[in-house]
Design a protein around this motif. Structure first.
Motif, PDB file in Angstrom:
ATOM      1  N   TYR A 275       0.844  -1.193   0.000  1.00  0.00           N
ATOM      2  CA  TYR A 275       0.000   0.000   0.000  1.00  0.00           C
ATOM      3  C   TYR A 275       0.877   1.240   0.000  1.00  0.00           C
ATOM      4  O   TYR A 275       2.023   1.217   0.436  1.00  0.00           O
ATOM      5  N   LEU A 276       0.306   2.311  -0.508  1.00  0.00           N
ATOM      6  CA  LEU A 276       1.010   3.584  -0.625  1.00  0.00           C
ATOM      7  C   LEU A 276       1.064   4.277   0.732  1.00  0.00           C
ATOM      8  O   LEU A 276       0.056   4.391   1.423  1.00  0.00           O
ATOM      9  N   VAL A 277       2.255   4.725   1.112  1.00  0.00           N
ATOM     10  CA  VAL A 277       2.434   5.492   2.335  1.00  0.00           C
ATOM     11  C   VAL A 277       2.535   6.970   2.006  1.00  0.00           C
ATOM     12  O   VAL A 277       1.847   7.796   2.597  1.00  0.00           O
TER      13      VAL A 277
ATOM     14  N   GLU B 147       3.481  -7.483   5.822  1.00  0.00           N
ATOM     15  CA  GLU B 147       4.501  -8.525   5.986  1.00  0.00           C
ATOM     16  C   GLU B 147       5.910  -8.042   5.654  1.00  0.00           C
ATOM     17  O   GLU B 147       6.862  -8.785   5.812  1.00  0.00           O
ATOM     18  N   GLY B 148       6.046  -6.832   5.150  1.00  0.00           N
ATOM     19  CA  GLY B 148       7.354  -6.305   4.741  1.00  0.00           C
ATOM     20  C   GLY B 148       7.431  -6.188   3.234  1.00  0.00           C
ATOM     21  O   GLY B 148       6.809  -6.950   2.503  1.00  0.00           O
TER      22      GLY B 148
ATOM     23  N   ARG C  40      -3.087   2.500   8.230  1.00  0.00           N
ATOM     24  CA  ARG C  40      -2.724   1.078   8.092  1.00  0.00           C
ATOM     25  C   ARG C  40      -1.393   0.768   8.785  1.00  0.00           C
ATOM     26  O   ARG C  40      -1.202  -0.329   9.281  1.00  0.00           O
ATOM     27  N   GLN C  41      -0.481   1.727   8.859  1.00  0.00           N
ATOM     28  CA  GLN C  41       0.777   1.514   9.574  1.00  0.00           C
ATOM     29  C   GLN C  41       0.519   1.409  11.080  1.00  0.00           C
ATOM     30  O   GLN C  41       1.170   0.625  11.763  1.00  0.00           O
ATOM     31  N   TYR C  42      -0.418   2.197  11.581  1.00  0.00           N
ATOM     32  CA  TYR C  42      -0.786   2.090  12.994  1.00  0.00           C
ATOM     33  C   TYR C  42      -1.380   0.707  13.269  1.00  0.00           C
ATOM     34  O   TYR C  42      -1.006   0.037  14.227  1.00  0.00           O
ATOM     35  N   VAL C  43      -2.311   0.280  12.419  1.00  0.00           N
ATOM     36  CA  VAL C  43      -2.967  -1.017  12.597  1.00  0.00           C
ATOM     37  C   VAL C  43      -1.941  -2.146  12.544  1.00  0.00           C
ATOM     38  O   VAL C  43      -1.987  -3.084  13.336  1.00  0.00           O
ATOM     39  N   LYS C  44      -1.001  -2.038  11.628  1.00  0.00           N
ATOM     40  CA  LYS C  44       0.063  -3.040  11.481  1.00  0.00           C
ATOM     41  C   LYS C  44       0.875  -3.181  12.770  1.00  0.00           C
ATOM     42  O   LYS C  44       1.352  -4.258  13.097  1.00  0.00           O
TER      43      LYS C  44
ATOM     44  N   LEU D  32       1.087   0.058  21.599  1.00  0.00           N
ATOM     45  CA  LEU D  32      -0.059   0.480  20.802  1.00  0.00           C
ATOM     46  C   LEU D  32      -1.158  -0.570  20.966  1.00  0.00           C
ATOM     47  O   LEU D  32      -0.980  -1.720  20.594  1.00  0.00           O
ATOM     48  N   LYS D  33      -2.259  -0.164  21.577  1.00  0.00           N
ATOM     49  CA  LYS D  33      -3.339  -1.102  21.885  1.00  0.00           C
ATOM     50  C   LYS D  33      -4.377  -1.174  20.774  1.00  0.00           C
ATOM     51  O   LYS D  33      -4.866  -2.249  20.443  1.00  0.00           O
ATOM     52  N   SER D  34      -4.731  -0.012  20.213  1.00  0.00           N
ATOM     53  CA  SER D  34      -5.708   0.002  19.127  1.00  0.00           C
ATOM     54  C   SER D  34      -5.536   1.266  18.291  1.00  0.00           C
ATOM     55  O   SER D  34      -4.931   2.236  18.747  1.00  0.00           O
TER      56      SER D  34
END
Length: 155
Positions: free
Chosen positions: A21-23, A41-42, A83-87, A107-109
């Motif tokens: 995905y685009l950052v 996954e990297g 998405r980086q936070y979720v990851k 980071l909990k959520s």
């Protein structure tokens, strides 16, 4: 000048069929185009090379010359998209708030409203001689956060 929206659209088209995905897309003076991508996954170098060829194939160097860099979001880079936070849920992070407060915690959520971080605090219970460590969940909106980074610890 090459438009950021055009580059972003090309990248999104290419990445739609992959786990990447685009950052971020940055266009610097002299038409230096920097594209950052990520993956849960990297990111491998082949993904970057393939995306670079795709973007380059859809731009006309004769109309406007450019330099293109495609890479993954670095492990020490601040998070830029949800998405980086979720990851990184469950990982230890470092946050700097806009009010100048710096904190570390797990980071909990994370969702579109903000994040919840579990931090450890030293508190002295009433009547106790020593402080004890307690965990506390703290919520922050994205407007309150200057940056969040994955925290690397060597134990």
């Amino acid at each position: 000048m090459i438009e950021k929206d055009v580059i972003s659209q090309l990248v999104e088209e290419k990445l739609a069929s992959s786990g990447n995905y685009l950052v971020d897309v940055v266009i610097k003076p002299g038409n230096l185009i920097i594209i950052e991508i990520d993956n849960d996954e990297g990111v491998c170098i082949d993904d970057c090379a393939e995306l670079s060829r795709y973007v380059e194939g859809h731009l006309d160097r004769d109309a406007e010359d450019f330099e293109l860099e495609v890479g993954s979001a670095g492990i020490t880079s601040p998070f830029k998209v949800l998405r980086q936070y979720v990851k990184n849920i469950g990982n230890e992070v470092e946050m700097l708030l806009k009010n100048g407060t710096k904190l570390t915690g797990v980071l909990k959520s994370a969702d579109e409203n903000g994040v919840v971080v579990t931090v450890e605090k030293q508190v002295k219970p009433e009547g106790a001689k020593r402080k004890v460590t307690v965990q506390e969940d703290q919520s922050y909106t994205f407007d309150e956060i200057k940056y969040t980074k994955y925290l690397i610890r060597f134990k």
